[in-house]
Design an enzyme around this catalytic site. Structure first.
Site, PDB file in Angstrom:
ATOM      1  N   ASP A 184       0.856  -1.186   0.000  1.00 12.24           N
ATOM      2  CA  ASP A 184       0.000   0.000   0.000  1.00 12.24           C
ATOM      3  C   ASP A 184       0.896   1.241   0.000  1.00 12.24           C
ATOM      4  O   ASP A 184       1.597   1.523   0.982  1.00 12.24           O
ATOM      5  CB  ASP A 184      -0.899  -0.006   1.240  1.00 12.24           C
ATOM      6  N   ASP A 186       0.282   3.790   2.863  1.00  8.99           N
ATOM      7  CA  ASP A 186       0.770   3.305   4.154  1.00  8.99           C
ATOM      8  C   ASP A 186       2.290   3.345   4.214  1.00  8.99           C
ATOM      9  O   ASP A 186       2.875   3.725   5.230  1.00  8.99           O
ATOM     10  CB  ASP A 186       0.301   1.876   4.406  1.00  8.99           C
TER      11      ASP A 186
HETATM   12  N1  URA Z   1      -2.945   0.924  -4.116  1.00  5.97           N
HETATM   13  C1  URA Z   1      -1.785   0.659  -3.477  1.00  5.97           C
HETATM   14  O1  URA Z   1      -1.334   1.456  -2.663  1.00  5.97           O
HETATM   15  N2  URA Z   1      -1.142  -0.467  -3.748  1.00  5.97           N
HETATM   16  C2  URA Z   1      -1.572  -1.368  -4.637  1.00  5.97           C
HETATM   17  O2  URA Z   1      -0.921  -2.377  -4.858  1.00  5.97           O
HETATM   18  C3  URA Z   1      -2.795  -1.087  -5.307  1.00  5.97           C
HETATM   19  C4  URA Z   1      -3.458   0.067  -5.026  1.00  5.97           C
END
Ligand code: URA
Length: 210
Positions: free
Chosen positions: A201, A204
Protein backbone atom coordinates in the site's frame (compact mmCIF):
# COMPACT_ATOMS: atom_id res chain seq x y z
CA UNK A 1 -1.37 -2.84 -25.03
CA UNK A 2 -2.20 0.78 -24.48
CA UNK A 3 -0.94 2.98 -27.26
CA UNK A 4 0.05 5.98 -25.16
CA UNK A 5 1.93 4.09 -22.44
CA UNK A 6 5.52 5.06 -21.66
CA UNK A 7 7.53 2.85 -19.30
CA UNK A 8 10.58 4.74 -18.09
CA UNK A 9 13.32 2.14 -18.09
CA UNK A 10 16.12 4.48 -17.06
CA UNK A 11 18.54 2.62 -14.73
CA UNK A 12 18.18 5.18 -11.95
CA UNK A 13 14.39 4.82 -11.99
CA UNK A 14 14.57 1.02 -11.99
CA UNK A 15 17.15 0.88 -9.21
CA UNK A 16 15.18 3.24 -6.99
CA UNK A 17 11.96 1.34 -7.71
CA UNK A 18 13.57 -1.91 -6.55
CA UNK A 19 14.55 -0.23 -3.28
CA UNK A 20 10.98 0.96 -2.86
CA UNK A 21 9.53 -2.50 -3.50
CA UNK A 22 11.69 -4.03 -0.75
CA UNK A 23 9.45 -4.51 2.29
CA UNK A 24 12.35 -3.64 4.63
CA UNK A 25 12.85 -0.15 3.19
CA UNK A 26 11.95 2.30 5.96
CA UNK A 27 9.29 4.99 5.58
CA UNK A 28 11.68 7.94 5.35
CA UNK A 29 13.74 6.27 2.64
CA UNK A 30 10.61 5.18 0.76
CA UNK A 31 9.34 8.77 0.75
CA UNK A 32 12.67 10.16 -0.41
CA UNK A 33 12.91 7.60 -3.23
CA UNK A 34 9.39 8.41 -4.37
CA UNK A 35 10.30 12.07 -4.50
CA UNK A 36 13.39 11.31 -6.58
CA UNK A 37 11.56 9.01 -9.00
CA UNK A 38 8.75 11.54 -9.38
CA UNK A 39 11.27 14.02 -10.74
CA UNK A 40 12.65 11.52 -13.22
CA UNK A 41 9.11 10.68 -14.37
CA UNK A 42 8.30 14.39 -14.57
CA UNK A 43 11.28 14.84 -16.87
CA UNK A 44 9.68 12.29 -19.22
CA UNK A 45 6.09 13.47 -18.97
CA UNK A 46 7.00 17.10 -19.70
CA UNK A 47 9.28 16.22 -22.62
CA UNK A 48 6.94 17.61 -25.27
CA UNK A 49 5.89 20.82 -23.56
CA UNK A 50 5.39 23.67 -25.96
CA UNK A 51 8.22 26.15 -26.16
CA UNK A 52 8.61 29.71 -27.33
CA UNK A 53 11.50 32.15 -27.13
CA UNK A 54 12.15 35.25 -25.10
CA UNK A 55 14.60 37.99 -25.99
CA UNK A 56 17.18 38.24 -23.22
CA UNK A 57 20.59 39.74 -22.76
CA UNK A 58 23.46 37.57 -21.59
CA UNK A 59 26.60 39.30 -20.32
CA UNK A 60 27.90 38.98 -23.89
CA UNK A 61 25.03 39.70 -26.26
CA UNK A 62 21.29 39.50 -26.89
CA UNK A 63 19.67 36.22 -27.83
CA UNK A 64 16.26 34.62 -28.34
CA UNK A 65 16.32 32.04 -25.56
CA UNK A 66 13.86 29.11 -25.17
CA UNK A 67 11.18 29.29 -22.49
CA UNK A 68 8.02 27.34 -21.78
CA UNK A 69 4.97 28.61 -23.65
CA UNK A 70 1.37 28.84 -22.57
CA UNK A 71 -0.37 28.76 -19.22
CA UNK A 72 1.15 27.15 -16.17
CA UNK A 73 0.69 23.42 -15.76
CA UNK A 74 -1.87 22.02 -13.37
CA UNK A 75 -0.79 19.11 -11.19
CA UNK A 76 -3.65 17.12 -9.73
CA UNK A 77 -2.92 14.76 -6.88
CA UNK A 78 -5.26 11.87 -6.22
CA UNK A 79 -5.35 11.78 -2.43
CA UNK A 80 -3.66 10.62 -0.47
CA UNK A 81 -0.87 8.72 -2.19
CA UNK A 82 -0.65 11.21 -5.07
CA UNK A 83 0.93 13.67 -2.64
CA UNK A 84 4.02 11.49 -2.58
CA UNK A 85 4.59 12.34 -6.24
CA UNK A 86 3.44 15.95 -5.96
CA UNK A 87 6.26 17.39 -3.86
CA UNK A 88 9.00 16.24 -6.22
CA UNK A 89 7.22 17.42 -9.36
CA UNK A 90 6.50 20.80 -7.75
CA UNK A 91 10.20 21.23 -7.06
CA UNK A 92 10.83 20.95 -10.79
CA UNK A 93 7.83 23.04 -11.86
CA UNK A 94 7.38 25.41 -8.91
CA UNK A 95 4.84 27.67 -10.59
CA UNK A 96 2.43 24.86 -11.45
CA UNK A 97 -1.11 25.15 -10.15
CA UNK A 98 -2.21 22.33 -7.88
CA UNK A 99 -5.49 20.48 -7.48
CA UNK A 100 -6.64 17.60 -5.29
CA UNK A 101 -9.11 14.84 -5.94
CA UNK A 102 -10.10 12.86 -2.87
CA UNK A 103 -11.14 9.34 -3.78
CA UNK A 104 -10.98 6.30 -1.60
CA UNK A 105 -11.42 2.77 -2.77
CA UNK A 106 -14.30 0.80 -1.30
CA UNK A 107 -12.43 -2.34 -0.25
CA UNK A 108 -15.39 -4.59 -1.08
CA UNK A 109 -16.43 -3.27 -4.48
CA UNK A 110 -13.03 -1.73 -5.34
CA UNK A 111 -15.03 1.20 -6.74
CA UNK A 112 -13.91 4.81 -6.08
CA UNK A 113 -15.87 7.00 -3.68
CA UNK A 114 -15.32 10.78 -3.97
CA UNK A 115 -14.89 12.87 -0.79
CA UNK A 116 -12.95 15.96 -2.00
CA UNK A 117 -12.53 17.91 -5.22
CA UNK A 118 -10.70 21.22 -5.62
CA UNK A 119 -8.90 22.08 -8.84
CA UNK A 120 -7.42 25.22 -10.44
CA UNK A 121 -9.47 27.40 -12.79
CA UNK A 122 -9.01 27.49 -16.58
CA UNK A 123 -8.23 23.79 -16.80
CA UNK A 124 -9.19 23.95 -20.48
CA UNK A 125 -6.08 26.07 -21.15
CA UNK A 126 -3.62 23.98 -19.17
CA UNK A 127 -1.75 20.75 -19.45
CA UNK A 128 -3.09 18.73 -16.52
CA UNK A 129 -0.85 16.06 -15.01
CA UNK A 130 -2.70 13.62 -12.77
CA UNK A 131 -0.56 12.03 -10.06
CA UNK A 132 -1.21 8.68 -8.42
CA UNK A 133 1.62 6.25 -7.63
CA UNK A 134 -0.44 3.08 -8.15
CA UNK A 135 -2.55 2.46 -11.25
CA UNK A 136 -4.27 -0.69 -9.98
CA UNK A 137 -7.84 -1.40 -11.16
CA UNK A 138 -7.83 1.98 -12.90
CA UNK A 139 -11.25 2.76 -11.41
CA UNK A 140 -10.12 5.76 -9.32
CA UNK A 141 -7.86 7.05 -12.06
CA UNK A 142 -10.61 6.84 -14.67
CA UNK A 143 -13.05 8.50 -12.25
CA UNK A 144 -10.57 11.31 -11.48
CA UNK A 145 -10.00 11.94 -15.19
CA UNK A 146 -13.79 11.95 -15.75
CA UNK A 147 -14.15 14.68 -13.12
CA UNK A 148 -11.31 16.72 -14.62
CA UNK A 149 -12.79 16.49 -18.10
CA UNK A 150 -16.12 17.67 -16.69
CA UNK A 151 -14.20 20.67 -15.29
CA UNK A 152 -12.95 21.47 -18.79
CA UNK A 153 -9.57 19.72 -18.95
CA UNK A 154 -8.81 18.49 -22.45
CA UNK A 155 -5.05 17.92 -22.31
CA UNK A 156 -4.41 15.40 -19.55
CA UNK A 157 -1.49 13.10 -18.80
CA UNK A 158 -1.29 10.50 -16.07
CA UNK A 159 1.83 9.83 -14.00
CA UNK A 160 2.21 6.75 -11.82
CA UNK A 161 5.01 4.75 -10.31
CA UNK A 162 3.57 1.28 -10.89
CA UNK A 163 0.76 0.04 -13.09
CA UNK A 164 -1.14 -3.23 -13.36
CA UNK A 165 -2.09 -4.40 -16.86
CA UNK A 166 -5.74 -4.25 -15.74
CA UNK A 167 -5.41 -0.55 -14.85
CA UNK A 168 -3.65 0.31 -18.07
CA UNK A 169 -6.41 -1.44 -20.03
CA UNK A 170 -9.19 0.27 -18.07
CA UNK A 171 -7.64 3.71 -18.64
CA UNK A 172 -7.11 2.87 -22.30
CA UNK A 173 -10.81 2.06 -22.69
CA UNK A 174 -12.12 4.98 -20.65
CA UNK A 175 -9.61 7.64 -21.69
CA UNK A 176 -7.59 6.66 -24.76
CA UNK A 177 -6.56 10.31 -25.15
CA UNK A 178 -4.66 10.33 -21.84
CA UNK A 179 -0.99 9.27 -22.10
CA UNK A 180 0.36 7.30 -19.14
CA UNK A 181 3.93 7.49 -17.87
CA UNK A 182 5.03 4.85 -15.36
CA UNK A 183 8.19 3.21 -14.04
CA UNK A 184 6.87 -0.35 -14.52
CA UNK A 185 3.88 -2.45 -15.51
CA UNK A 186 3.67 -5.38 -13.09
CA UNK A 187 2.15 -8.85 -13.51
CA UNK A 188 -1.41 -8.59 -12.22
CA UNK A 189 -3.76 -7.56 -9.43
CA UNK A 190 -4.52 -9.90 -6.55
CA UNK A 191 -8.03 -10.52 -5.17
CA UNK A 192 -7.77 -7.44 -2.94
CA UNK A 193 -6.86 -5.16 -5.83
CA UNK A 194 -3.17 -4.94 -4.93
CA UNK A 195 -0.54 -4.84 -7.63
CA UNK A 196 1.67 -7.97 -7.71
CA UNK A 197 4.62 -8.04 -7.12
CA UNK A 198 4.05 -4.32 -6.42
CA UNK A 199 5.21 -2.60 -3.27
CA UNK A 200 2.21 -2.91 -0.98
CA UNK A 201 0.00 0.00 0.00
CA UNK A 202 1.80 3.10 -1.27
CA UNK A 203 -0.02 5.44 1.12
CA UNK A 204 0.77 3.30 4.15
CA UNK A 205 4.37 2.92 3.14
CA UNK A 206 4.97 6.63 2.54
CA UNK A 207 3.10 7.87 5.60
CA UNK A 208 4.01 5.03 7.97
CA UNK A 209 0.39 4.13 8.71
CA UNK A 210 -0.48 0.47 9.40
N1 URA B 1 -2.94 0.92 -4.12
C1 URA B 1 -1.78 0.66 -3.48
O1 URA B 1 -1.33 1.46 -2.66
N2 URA B 1 -1.14 -0.47 -3.75
C2 URA B 1 -1.57 -1.37 -4.64
O2 URA B 1 -0.92 -2.38 -4.86
C3 URA B 1 -2.79 -1.09 -5.31
C4 URA B 1 -3.46 0.07 -5.03
Amino acid sequence: MYEHLTVVKHPLVQHKLTLMRDKDTPTAVFRQLLREISQLLAYEITRELEMTTRRIETPLCEMDAPVLAGKKLALVSILRAGNGLLDGVLELVPSARVGYVGLYRDEETLQPVQYYYKVPQDLEDRLVIVLDPMLATGNSSAAAVDLLKRSGANNIRFMCLLAAPEGVERMGEAHPDVPIVTAAVDECLNDHGYIVPGLGDAGDRMFGTR
